[in-house]
Design an enzyme around this catalytic site. Structure first.
Site, PDB file in Angstrom:
ATOM      1  N   ASP A  82       0.994  -1.254  -0.125  1.00  0.00           N
ATOM      2  CA  ASP A  82       0.086  -0.117   0.060  1.00  0.00           C
ATOM      3  C   ASP A  82       0.879   1.316   0.023  1.00  0.00           C
ATOM      4  O   ASP A  82       1.887   1.337   0.758  1.00  0.00           O
ATOM      5  CB  ASP A  82      -0.852  -0.100   1.354  1.00  0.00           C
ATOM      6  N   HIS A  83       0.578   2.243  -0.974  1.00  0.00           N
ATOM      7  CA  HIS A  83       1.399   3.526  -1.053  1.00  0.00           C
ATOM      8  C   HIS A  83       3.006   3.421  -0.946  1.00  0.00           C
ATOM      9  O   HIS A  83       3.555   3.838  -0.168  1.00  0.00           O
ATOM     10  CB  HIS A  83       0.871   4.256   0.248  1.00  0.00           C
ATOM     11  N   ASP A 104       2.904   5.148  -5.191  1.00  0.00           N
ATOM     12  CA  ASP A 104       2.246   6.276  -5.158  1.00  0.00           C
ATOM     13  C   ASP A 104       3.142   7.374  -5.292  1.00  0.00           C
ATOM     14  O   ASP A 104       3.591   7.963  -4.381  1.00  0.00           O
ATOM     15  CB  ASP A 104       1.610   6.288  -3.746  1.00  0.00           C
ATOM     16  N   GLU A 134      -1.457   6.019  -8.907  1.00  0.00           N
ATOM     17  CA  GLU A 134      -2.585   6.847  -8.457  1.00  0.00           C
ATOM     18  C   GLU A 134      -2.300   8.234  -9.287  1.00  0.00           C
ATOM     19  O   GLU A 134      -1.128   8.861  -9.302  1.00  0.00           O
ATOM     20  CB  GLU A 134      -2.577   7.203  -6.978  1.00  0.00           C
ATOM     21  N   HIS A 180      -8.126  10.060   3.473  1.00  0.00           N
ATOM     22  CA  HIS A 180      -7.559   9.006   4.537  1.00  0.00           C
ATOM     23  C   HIS A 180      -7.612   9.301   5.996  1.00  0.00           C
ATOM     24  O   HIS A 180      -8.087  10.665   6.257  1.00  0.00           O
ATOM     25  CB  HIS A 180      -6.024   9.083   4.429  1.00  0.00           C
ATOM     26  N   GLY A 214      -9.065   5.532   1.070  1.00  0.00           N
ATOM     27  CA  GLY A 214      -9.736   6.409   1.950  1.00  0.00           C
ATOM     28  C   GLY A 214     -11.195   6.117   2.023  1.00  0.00           C
ATOM     29  O   GLY A 214     -12.045   7.049   2.086  1.00  0.00           O
ATOM     30  N   SER A 216     -13.076   4.578   4.364  1.00  0.00           N
ATOM     31  CA  SER A 216     -13.625   4.013   5.754  1.00  0.00           C
ATOM     32  C   SER A 216     -14.886   4.819   6.003  1.00  0.00           C
ATOM     33  O   SER A 216     -15.033   5.799   5.329  1.00  0.00           O
ATOM     34  CB  SER A 216     -12.625   3.971   6.702  1.00  0.00           C
ATOM     35  N   ASP A 258      -8.787   0.973   6.097  1.00  0.00           N
ATOM     36  CA  ASP A 258      -7.816   0.558   7.106  1.00  0.00           C
ATOM     37  C   ASP A 258      -8.494   1.197   8.497  1.00  0.00           C
ATOM     38  O   ASP A 258      -8.600   0.475   9.578  1.00  0.00           O
ATOM     39  CB  ASP A 258      -6.654   1.312   6.888  1.00  0.00           C
ATOM     40  N   SER A 259      -8.714   2.491   8.326  1.00  0.00           N
ATOM     41  CA  SER A 259      -9.315   3.273   9.633  1.00  0.00           C
ATOM     42  C   SER A 259     -10.422   2.488  10.344  1.00  0.00           C
ATOM     43  O   SER A 259     -10.689   2.466  11.464  1.00  0.00           O
ATOM     44  CB  SER A 259      -9.655   4.635   9.375  1.00  0.00           C
TER      45      SER A 259
HETATM   46  P1  13P Z   1      -9.055   4.447   5.316  1.00  0.00           P
HETATM   47  O1  13P Z   1      -8.235   5.661   6.138  1.00  0.00           O
HETATM   48  O2  13P Z   1     -10.253   5.464   4.978  1.00  0.00           O
HETATM   49  O3  13P Z   1      -9.478   3.585   6.002  1.00  0.00           O
HETATM   50  O4  13P Z   1      -8.044   4.367   4.076  1.00  0.00           O
HETATM   51  C1  13P Z   1      -7.353   3.510   4.010  1.00  0.00           C
HETATM   52  C2  13P Z   1      -6.403   3.437   2.887  1.00  0.00           C
HETATM   53  O5  13P Z   1      -6.805   4.131   1.675  1.00  0.00           O
HETATM   54  C3  13P Z   1      -5.237   2.617   2.668  1.00  0.00           C
HETATM   55  O6  13P Z   1      -4.521   2.754   1.613  1.00  0.00           O
HETATM   56  O1  G3H Z   2      -3.505   4.952   3.536  1.00  0.00           O
HETATM   57  C1  G3H Z   2      -2.993   4.684   4.443  1.00  0.00           C
HETATM   58  C2  G3H Z   2      -3.127   3.192   5.360  1.00  0.00           C
HETATM   59  O2  G3H Z   2      -4.363   3.893   6.300  1.00  0.00           O
HETATM   60  C3  G3H Z   2      -2.058   2.952   6.110  1.00  0.00           C
HETATM   61  O3  G3H Z   2      -1.710   3.713   7.055  1.00  0.00           O
HETATM   62  O4  G3H Z   2       0.654   4.189   6.841  1.00  0.00           O
HETATM   63  O5  G3H Z   2      -0.310   4.511   9.055  1.00  0.00           O
HETATM   64  O6  G3H Z   2      -0.167   2.268   7.998  1.00  0.00           O
HETATM   65  P1  G3H Z   2      -0.208   3.624   7.863  1.00  0.00           P
HETATM   66 ZN    ZN Z   3      -4.700   4.691   0.730  1.00  0.00          ZN
END
Ligand code: 13P
Ligand code: G3H
Ligand code: ZN
Length: 311
Positions: A82-83, A104, A134, A180, A214, A216, A258-259
């Site tokens: 991720d990212h 990203d 992205e 996010h 993002g 959640s 994630d959140s």
């Molecule tokens: P949320 O913070 O909305 O859960 O998004 C998570 C996300 O985009 C991880 O890449």
């Molecule tokens: O998009 C980001 C995710 O919520 C990951 O969060 O980088 O704090 O692990 P983190």
């Molecule tokens: Zn993300």
């Protein structure tokens, strides 16, 4: 079934009018909660690790936790970065067994985003790994990077064909109003995703899988529990699930969450200690966090993603 890439998964999701959930993993209980839910509902699933997760848990632990998920189930599972911040991070994940990586470079100028995404795509494809990139920037917080609301930009549909053609990436994350973290909107605001931008992007890229970060929804029952016990999650509002469901029926094949898992895990543990302040066996309280993770993923698969029965 070994780890898979998202190629077939996204084809089926695109044609079937649903999306696959991409859930962030940081420890064993989160992996277990997600995978138990997906397995019971016979849903494909994407487990994703951020740079922060790899730093916290170590790459080898994450890879072996995911290997255990693969060994104990027979649903399609993707292991995704991720990212990814740059080519080096993506290469490291390709080399260590991830089946999908995100580069990203959305915060960089268009030409730099093209060049770095293309470099990652070339290397990843040589190794049988797929790539997400992205275009457009989301507001909110990832790790230590905070993108202010006024710096966030919707994706420009005029750029997507050129970007995909020149980079050769396999999926594209776009900015249509998601963000996010737990603070996406203020109470009283009426969140509206720009589904018109999504429609225009998919018109320009027929059959091409689109990703929403993002996403959640910030369940208020968990926010209340966290606030009740001295937490400071005031005014945390998320994305309406019915709008995500609409997006999932179209070109959106991957929805990142994630959140909500963080809130569920934390609320489960806080509630446990409100009810049992004398407990000190971590298995007792962490398992309540894990149950919430499973409940959230179950809810998302059925009500937001529509991926149940698609494994
Ligand atoms: P949320 O913070 O909305 O859960 O998004 C998570 C996300 O985009 C991880 O890449
Ligand atoms: O998009 C980001 C995710 O919520 C990951 O969060 O980088 O704090 O692990 P983190
Ligand atoms: Zn993300």
């Amino acid at each position: 079934m070994p780890l898979v890439t998202s190629t077939e998964m996204f084809k089926k999701a695109y044609n079937g009018g649903y999306a696959v959930g991409a859930f962030n993993v940081n420890n064993m209980e989160i992996v277990q909660g997600i995978v138990e839910a997906a397995n019971e509902l016979r849903s494909p699933v994407i487990l994703q690790a951020s740079a922060g997760a790899r730093k916290y848990a170590q790459n080898a632990y994450l890879m072996h936790l995911v290997a255990a998920a693969v060994e104990t189930t027979d649903i399609p599972i993707v292991m995704h970065l991720d990212h990814g911040a740059d080519f080096a991070t993506c290469k490291d994940c390709v080399d260590s067994g991830f089946t999908s990586v995100m580069i990203d470079y959305s915060g960089h100028p268009f030409e730099e985003n093209v060049a770095e995404s293309r470099r990652v795509a070339e290397y990843a494809h040589e190794h049988g790994v797929v790539v997400e990139a992205e275009l457009g920037t989301l507001s909110g917080v990832e790790d230590d990077v905070k993108v202010a609301d006024d710096k966030a930009q919707y994706t420009d549909p005029d750029q997507v064909e050129e970007f995909v053609k020149r980079t050769g990436v396999d999926s594209l994350a776009i900015a249509i109003g998601t963000s996010h973290g737990a603070y996406k909107f203020k109470p009283g605001q009426n969140p509206k995703l720009r589904l018109d931008i999504l429609a225009e992007v998919s018109r320009r890229l027929p059959g091409f899988p689109i990703v929403l970060h993002g996403s959640s929804s910030v369940p208020q029952e968990y926010v209340k529990i966290i606030n009740a016990n001295g937490g400071a999650l005031k005014d945390a509002i998320g994305i309406p699930e019915d709008q995500l469901r609409e997006a999932a029926k179209g070109a959106v094949c991957k929805i990142n969450i994630d959140s909500d898992l963080r809130l569920g895990m934390t609320a489960g543990i806080r509630k446990h200690f409100m009810e049992h302040p004398d407990h000190f066996d971590p298995r007792q309280y962490i398992s309540d966090g894990r149950s919430n993770v499973k409940a959230i993923v179950t809810h998302k698969i059925i009500n937001v993603l529509g991926s149940d029965g698609k494994a």
